[in-house]
Design a protein around this motif. Structure first.
Motif, PDB file in Angstrom:
ATOM      1  N   ILE A  11       0.829  -1.098   0.009  1.00 55.31           N
ATOM      2  CA  ILE A  11      -0.211   0.069  -0.008  1.00 55.31           C
ATOM      3  C   ILE A  11       0.962   1.196  -0.150  1.00 55.31           C
ATOM      4  CG2 ILE A  11      -1.796  -1.024   1.229  1.00 55.31           C
ATOM      5  CD1 ILE A  11      -1.037   0.256   3.909  1.00 55.31           C
ATOM      6  N   ASP A  12       2.144   1.146   0.251  1.00 57.59           N
ATOM      7  CA  ASP A  12       3.005   2.346   0.353  1.00 57.59           C
ATOM      8  C   ASP A  12       3.447   2.719  -1.196  1.00 57.59           C
ATOM      9  OD1 ASP A  12       6.400   3.270   1.401  1.00 57.59           O
ATOM     10  OD2 ASP A  12       4.495   4.323   1.348  1.00 57.59           O
ATOM     11  N   THR A  13       2.387   3.290  -1.994  1.00 58.31           N
ATOM     12  CA  THR A  13       2.449   3.430  -3.221  1.00 58.31           C
ATOM     13  C   THR A  13       2.810   4.842  -3.743  1.00 58.31           C
ATOM     14  OG1 THR A  13       0.095   3.792  -3.543  1.00 58.31           O
ATOM     15  CG2 THR A  13       1.066   1.569  -3.907  1.00 58.31           C
ATOM     16  N   VAL A  14       2.323   5.678  -2.586  1.00 58.17           N
ATOM     17  CA  VAL A  14       2.588   7.229  -2.711  1.00 58.17           C
ATOM     18  C   VAL A  14       3.534   7.968  -2.100  1.00 58.17           C
ATOM     19  CG1 VAL A  14       0.713   7.670  -4.150  1.00 58.17           C
ATOM     20  CG2 VAL A  14       0.438   7.711  -1.617  1.00 58.17           C
ATOM     21  N   GLY A  15       4.585   6.995  -1.477  1.00 56.30           N
ATOM     22  CA  GLY A  15       5.503   7.773  -0.459  1.00 56.30           C
ATOM     23  C   GLY A  15       5.232   7.800   0.689  1.00 56.30           C
ATOM     24  N   SER A  16       5.493   9.060   1.460  1.00 59.25           N
ATOM     25  CA  SER A  16       5.243   9.422   2.931  1.00 59.25           C
ATOM     26  C   SER A  16       3.714  10.028   2.960  1.00 59.25           C
ATOM     27  CB  SER A  16       6.199  10.443   3.242  1.00 59.25           C
ATOM     28  OG  SER A  16       5.904  11.618   2.579  1.00 59.25           O
ATOM     29  N   SER A  17       2.886   9.845   1.828  1.00 61.46           N
ATOM     30  CA  SER A  17       1.687  10.191   2.087  1.00 61.46           C
ATOM     31  C   SER A  17       0.636   9.258   2.542  1.00 61.46           C
ATOM     32  CB  SER A  17       1.159  11.069   0.779  1.00 61.46           C
ATOM     33  OG  SER A  17       1.280  10.240  -0.257  1.00 61.46           O
ATOM     34  N   GLU A  18       1.185   8.033   2.328  1.00 59.21           N
ATOM     35  CA  GLU A  18       0.223   6.871   2.525  1.00 59.21           C
ATOM     36  C   GLU A  18       0.675   5.993   3.649  1.00 59.21           C
ATOM     37  OE1 GLU A  18      -2.698   4.749  -0.191  1.00 59.21           O
ATOM     38  OE2 GLU A  18      -0.856   3.750  -0.250  1.00 59.21           O
ATOM     39  N   TYR A  19       0.036   5.719   4.850  1.00 57.78           N
ATOM     40  CA  TYR A  19       0.661   4.664   5.791  1.00 57.78           C
ATOM     41  C   TYR A  19      -0.283   3.644   6.480  1.00 57.78           C
ATOM     42  CZ  TYR A  19       0.623   8.537   9.469  1.00 57.78           C
ATOM     43  OH  TYR A  19       0.296   9.213  10.269  1.00 57.78           O
ATOM     44  N   PHE A  20      -0.130   2.759   6.992  1.00 58.44           N
ATOM     45  CA  PHE A  20      -0.958   1.918   7.731  1.00 58.44           C
ATOM     46  C   PHE A  20      -0.749   2.017   9.114  1.00 58.44           C
ATOM     47  CE2 PHE A  20      -1.539  -2.691   9.224  1.00 58.44           C
ATOM     48  CZ  PHE A  20      -2.779  -2.401   9.537  1.00 58.44           C
ATOM     49  N   ASN A  21      -1.672   2.192   9.906  1.00 60.70           N
ATOM     50  CA  ASN A  21      -1.302   2.497  11.445  1.00 60.70           C
ATOM     51  C   ASN A  21      -2.193   1.126  12.040  1.00 60.70           C
ATOM     52  OD1 ASN A  21      -0.950   3.238  14.011  1.00 60.70           O
ATOM     53  ND2 ASN A  21      -2.365   4.934  13.955  1.00 60.70           N
ATOM     54  N   ALA A  22      -1.566   0.235  12.673  1.00 63.52           N
ATOM     55  CA  ALA A  22      -2.155  -1.165  13.162  1.00 63.52           C
ATOM     56  C   ALA A  22      -2.834  -0.966  14.421  1.00 63.52           C
ATOM     57  CB  ALA A  22      -1.182  -2.060  13.098  1.00 63.52           C
ATOM     58  N   LYS A  23      -4.110  -1.443  14.459  1.00 61.39           N
ATOM     59  CA  LYS A  23      -4.655  -1.368  15.951  1.00 61.39           C
ATOM     60  C   LYS A  23      -4.806  -2.788  16.512  1.00 61.39           C
ATOM     61  CE  LYS A  23      -5.413   3.072  16.066  1.00 61.39           C
ATOM     62  NZ  LYS A  23      -6.576   3.736  16.113  1.00 61.39           N
ATOM     63  N   PHE A  24      -5.082  -3.887  15.566  1.00 62.54           N
ATOM     64  CA  PHE A  24      -5.131  -5.150  16.312  1.00 62.54           C
ATOM     65  C   PHE A  24      -4.560  -6.172  15.369  1.00 62.54           C
ATOM     66  CE2 PHE A  24      -9.032  -5.079  13.660  1.00 62.54           C
ATOM     67  CZ  PHE A  24      -8.908  -6.188  12.893  1.00 62.54           C
ATOM     68  N   ALA A  25      -4.118  -7.262  15.790  1.00 66.42           N
ATOM     69  CA  ALA A  25      -3.803  -8.578  15.112  1.00 66.42           C
ATOM     70  C   ALA A  25      -4.297  -9.717  15.502  1.00 66.42           C
ATOM     71  CB  ALA A  25      -2.150  -8.585  15.169  1.00 66.42           C
ATOM     72  N   ARG A  26      -4.703 -10.584  14.890  1.00 65.61           N
ATOM     73  CA  ARG A  26      -5.631 -11.688  14.997  1.00 65.61           C
ATOM     74  C   ARG A  26      -5.066 -13.021  14.176  1.00 65.61           C
ATOM     75  NH1 ARG A  26      -6.567 -10.611  20.134  1.00 65.61           N
ATOM     76  NH2 ARG A  26      -7.964  -8.856  20.545  1.00 65.61           N
ATOM     77  N   VAL A  27      -5.428 -14.215  14.497  1.00 67.50           N
ATOM     78  CA  VAL A  27      -5.047 -15.363  13.561  1.00 67.50           C
ATOM     79  C   VAL A  27      -6.633 -16.213  13.685  1.00 67.50           C
ATOM     80  CG1 VAL A  27      -4.007 -17.272  13.071  1.00 67.50           C
ATOM     81  CG2 VAL A  27      -2.801 -15.471  14.052  1.00 67.50           C
ATOM     82  N   PHE A  28      -7.139 -16.345  12.666  1.00 69.16           N
ATOM     83  CA  PHE A  28      -8.404 -17.302  12.441  1.00 69.16           C
ATOM     84  C   PHE A  28      -7.840 -18.416  11.218  1.00 69.16           C
ATOM     85  CE2 PHE A  28     -10.222 -13.181  13.832  1.00 69.16           C
ATOM     86  CZ  PHE A  28     -10.475 -13.576  15.070  1.00 69.16           C
ATOM     87  N   ASN A  29      -7.966 -19.662  11.624  1.00 67.59           N
ATOM     88  CA  ASN A  29      -7.955 -20.730  10.631  1.00 67.59           C
ATOM     89  C   ASN A  29      -6.778 -20.456   9.944  1.00 67.59           C
ATOM     90  OD1 ASN A  29     -10.507 -21.657  11.485  1.00 67.59           O
ATOM     91  ND2 ASN A  29     -11.545 -20.165   9.913  1.00 67.59           N
ATOM     92  N   GLY A  30      -5.754 -20.139  10.550  1.00 63.64           N
ATOM     93  CA  GLY A  30      -4.369 -20.233  10.054  1.00 63.64           C
ATOM     94  C   GLY A  30      -4.111 -18.743   9.147  1.00 63.64           C
ATOM     95  N   VAL A  31      -4.892 -17.967   9.091  1.00 63.68           N
ATOM     96  CA  VAL A  31      -4.975 -16.673   8.439  1.00 63.68           C
ATOM     97  C   VAL A  31      -4.569 -15.507   9.601  1.00 63.68           C
ATOM     98  CG1 VAL A  31      -5.754 -15.143   6.864  1.00 63.68           C
ATOM     99  CG2 VAL A  31      -6.215 -17.681   6.486  1.00 63.68           C
ATOM    100  N   PHE A  32      -3.433 -14.722   9.192  1.00 66.39           N
ATOM    101  CA  PHE A  32      -3.223 -13.286   9.931  1.00 66.39           C
ATOM    102  C   PHE A  32      -4.490 -12.294   9.401  1.00 66.39           C
ATOM    103  CE2 PHE A  32       1.000 -15.045  10.271  1.00 66.39           C
ATOM    104  CZ  PHE A  32       1.164 -15.228  11.813  1.00 66.39           C
TER     105      PHE A  32
END
Length: 340
Positions: free
Chosen positions: A247-268
């Motif tokens: 998703i970092d396609t437009v340099g510093s103007s786009e970024y992901f801020n994580a709030k949670f992480a889970r695993v269900f059926n082997g998928v993150f």
């Protein structure tokens, strides 16, 4: 499969037997709502005056003792007001925990009687506590490098270890600590450079598909680009490697801020918010079975919803909680997206 979304909330937990608990981080409302019918309907069970005004930040369930424990990030007259427990499926709650001025931001359990809560109070080591009796008593943790100025945002359990993450006082550099004795002692992990980022969300997946070791994922908070906002560990959190995000396609103007992480059926699954052009904010949910091969779940809410904050699995579907100032607090909205 369908998924439910409940807005303006902080965290969710389920016992897998039909009971769901959702906590909210705002005062002046019902701060805990619960369902005993797999989320078909909810009712308020705790308001902000019943057991001390609080802004709840987390909740978890353990089959050991069949209990939910919720934590608060602010409010309340004592620290005991900031850890509360239910042993009847989330219908009634009572205060537990130590008296401290600190705030709690994350909670984890091994599924038995061992629990860890983390947060910050800026002055002492009380930002990391553990319980070995199902949440009845809480003890300050010790360990190399733990000190009160650090802030911890995340906690999880996997492969016999508790792992917590956050950022260091002064430098705001990412920090991560590992405990192999149920939260009593902690040692610092080796973390990559991260500037003002922090370990915001952590999850563990046992070995799958012929793997010999399990994998840990850490979603980072803040930062200036999406690149490096996901980290991977294959040694139970002792060392971490930064990952690139598409998703970092437009340099510093786009970024992901994580709030949670889970695993269900082997998928993150990682959820949070995507910042575009420095300020525009929208919720984002990503999933992957293999690092480097990421997929993003479509968000139909646009600017009405700020971010995704937690996710649980309910009878083949999913409940996602998020934050919004414009959508009704207790709406239960069915999504058509197939998450897995």
């Amino acid at each position: 499969r369908q998924s439910g979304l409940i807005e303006s909330q902080s965290a969710a937990a389920t016992d897998g037997q039909g009971n769901i608990v959702i906590v909210r981080n705002s005062t002046g409302v019902m701060t805990i709502i619960a369902s005993n019918n797999w989320g078909l309907s909810y009712k308020g069970v705790v308001d902000d005056t019943a057991i001390g005004a609080r802004a709840f930040t987390g909740v978890s369930y353990s089959s050991g003792g069949d209990r939910f424990i919720a934590i608060a990030g602010s409010g309340g007259s004592t620290g005991a007001d900031k850890i509360t427990r239910s042993v009847d499926g989330g219908q009634t709650w009572s205060n537990v925990g130590p008296a401290t001025a600190g705030i709690y931001m994350a909670i984890a359990t091994d599924g038995g009687n061992n629990w860890v809560v983390v947060g910050s109070n800026g002055v002492s080591s009380y930002n990391v506590r553990y319980s070995s009796d199902g949440g009845t008593t809480w003890t300050p943790a010790t360990g190399t490098g733990l000190h009160g100025g650090d802030t911890f945002y995340s906690a999880t359990y996997g492969n016999g270890k508790f792992v917590i993450g956050g950022n260091a006082v002064g430098t705001n550099a990412p920090i991560c600590f590992v405990s192999s004795d149920n939260g009593v002692n902690w040692t610092a992990a080796t973390t990559p450079p991260g500037g003002n980022r922090n370990f915001r969300a952590i999850a563990y997946r046992p070995p799958i598909g012929g793997q010999t070791v399990g994998e840990w994922v850490a979603g980072m908070g803040t930062g200036s680009t999406a690149d490096g906002n996901i980290h991977r560990s294959v040694d139970d959190g002792d060392t971490w490697q930064a990952q690139s995000l598409p998703i970092d396609t437009v340099g510093s103007s786009e970024y992901f801020n994580a709030k949670f992480a889970r695993v269900f059926n082997g998928v993150f699954f990682l959820g949070g918010e995507l910042f575009q052009s420095g300020s525009t904010q929208c919720p984002v949910l990503m999933k992957f079975s293999e690092f480097g091969r990421y997929a993003f779940v479509h968000n139909p809410y646009g600017s009405d919803l700020y971010d995704f904050r937690d996710m649980i699995s309910v009878r083949g579907g999913y409940v996602i909680v998020g934050y919004s100032n414009t959508i009704s607090n207790y709406d239960y909205i069915l999504l058509s997206a197939n998450l897995i």
